[in-house]
Design an enzyme around this catalytic site. Structure first.
Site, PDB file in Angstrom:
ATOM      1  N   GLU A  80      15.005  26.686  11.093  1.00 54.46           N
ATOM      2  CA  GLU A  80      15.567  28.173  11.572  1.00 54.46           C
ATOM      3  C   GLU A  80      17.042  28.017  12.249  1.00 54.46           C
ATOM      4  OE1 GLU A  80      14.596  30.725  10.449  1.00 54.46           O
ATOM      5  OE2 GLU A  80      12.391  30.109   9.988  1.00 54.46           O
ATOM      6  N   CYS A 143       7.720  34.568  17.202  1.00 53.81           N
ATOM      7  CA  CYS A 143       8.565  33.076  16.949  1.00 53.81           C
ATOM      8  C   CYS A 143      10.022  33.587  17.149  1.00 53.81           C
ATOM      9  CB  CYS A 143       8.267  32.684  15.453  1.00 53.81           C
ATOM     10  SG  CYS A 143       6.717  32.003  15.132  1.00 53.81           S
ATOM     11  N   HIS A 165       9.714  26.682  11.084  1.00 48.02           N
ATOM     12  CA  HIS A 165       8.407  27.498  10.591  1.00 48.02           C
ATOM     13  C   HIS A 165       7.690  26.250   9.866  1.00 48.02           C
ATOM     14  CE1 HIS A 165       9.333  31.585  11.861  1.00 48.02           C
ATOM     15  NE2 HIS A 165       8.054  31.522  12.043  1.00 48.02           N
TER      16      HIS A 165
HETATM   17  N1  PCA Z   1       4.148  32.423  13.808  1.00 46.73           N
HETATM   18  C1  PCA Z   1       4.499  33.928  14.150  1.00 46.73           C
HETATM   19  C2  PCA Z   1       4.144  34.058  15.570  1.00 46.73           C
HETATM   20  C3  PCA Z   1       3.321  32.873  16.073  1.00 46.73           C
HETATM   21  C4  PCA Z   1       3.395  31.904  14.576  1.00 46.73           C
HETATM   22  O1  PCA Z   1       2.913  30.736  14.491  1.00 46.73           O
HETATM   23  C5  PCA Z   1       6.034  34.103  13.665  1.00 46.73           C
HETATM   24  O2  PCA Z   1       6.371  33.646  12.680  1.00 46.73           O
HETATM   25  O3  PCA Z   1       6.533  34.962  14.416  1.00 46.73           O
END
Ligand code: PCA
Length: 199
Positions: A80, A143, A165
């Site tokens: 990200e 996140c 992610h």
């Molecule tokens: N993914 C979520 C929040 C916690 C997680 O593991 C997200 O992508 O915001």
């Protein structure tokens, strides 16, 4: 010795596990030569996740923070690039909060960018034969909220940070069918590669 903090999240959205926390624990248990790795499991909460990561960064004093999150729609690792100053969720977090286009910090920057060389990291992970891409949106859920906080604190402290992610891991129980998965070992190798690249 370089200190790295790796964070993952507790389960949310009907899952009994979160691939991010499973990967964080495994990377820490393998270890990386000459690196001090601390881990922290964060609540899936717009209010408590940023508080917990702030407290963890102050307690562990890392040089680099690698924040991990699960993305059940991802078919590969997503590095990200950016955290946006906004929260929005129709589904709600684990506390039931459903922010509706709310700013994280009304006086804050619209976006914060990773302070790590994201293209170099992508190439290094690709070179290991692991599927990876750069993403320009971490969403508007917990996140992204956590990433904004992590980047802000690291900037204040002269540390560096990135959010990654992860897809579901191969074999992970899912309330939904036909989700793409990735072997947990590949996710761990990708995280180890990031750590080695930024040493
Ligand atoms: N993914 C979520 C929040 C916690 C997680 O593991 C997200 O992508 O915001």
């Amino acid at each position: 010795m370089r200190k790295i903090l790796i964070t993952g999240f507790e389960p949310f959205g009907g899952y009994v596990e979160n691939s991010s926390w499973e990967a964080a624990k495994k990377v820490a248990s393998f270890g990386v030569f000459n690196v001090d790795i601390a881990t922290e499991c964060l609540p899936v909460s717009f209010v408590r996740a940023p508080m917990t990561i702030r407290e963890a960064i102050y307690r562990h004093t890392p040089d680099v923070v690698i924040m991990l999150g699960q993305s059940a729609t991802a078919d590969r690792i997503k590095l990200e690039r950016v955290a946006l100053n906004m929260m929005d969720s129709a589904m709600g977090d684990n506390d039931g909060a459903k922010p509706d286009e709310e700013p994280i910090d009304k006086d804050g920057a619209t976006a914060l960018l990773t302070s790590l060389p994201i293209k170099i990291l992508r190439s290094a992970i690709e070179a290991k034969g692991i599927n990876v891409k750069i993403s320009n949106s971490a969403g508007l859920y917990v996140c992204n909220r956590t990433y904004y906080e992590g980047l802000r604190i690291c900037r204040e402290r002269g540390a560096r940070a990135i959010f990654v992610h992860l897809p579901l891991y191969e074999g992970q129980k899912s309330p939904h069918r036909d989700k793409k998965t990735m072997p947990l070992g590949d996710m761990c190798r990708a995280i180890q590669t990031i750590i080695e690249e930024i040493k």
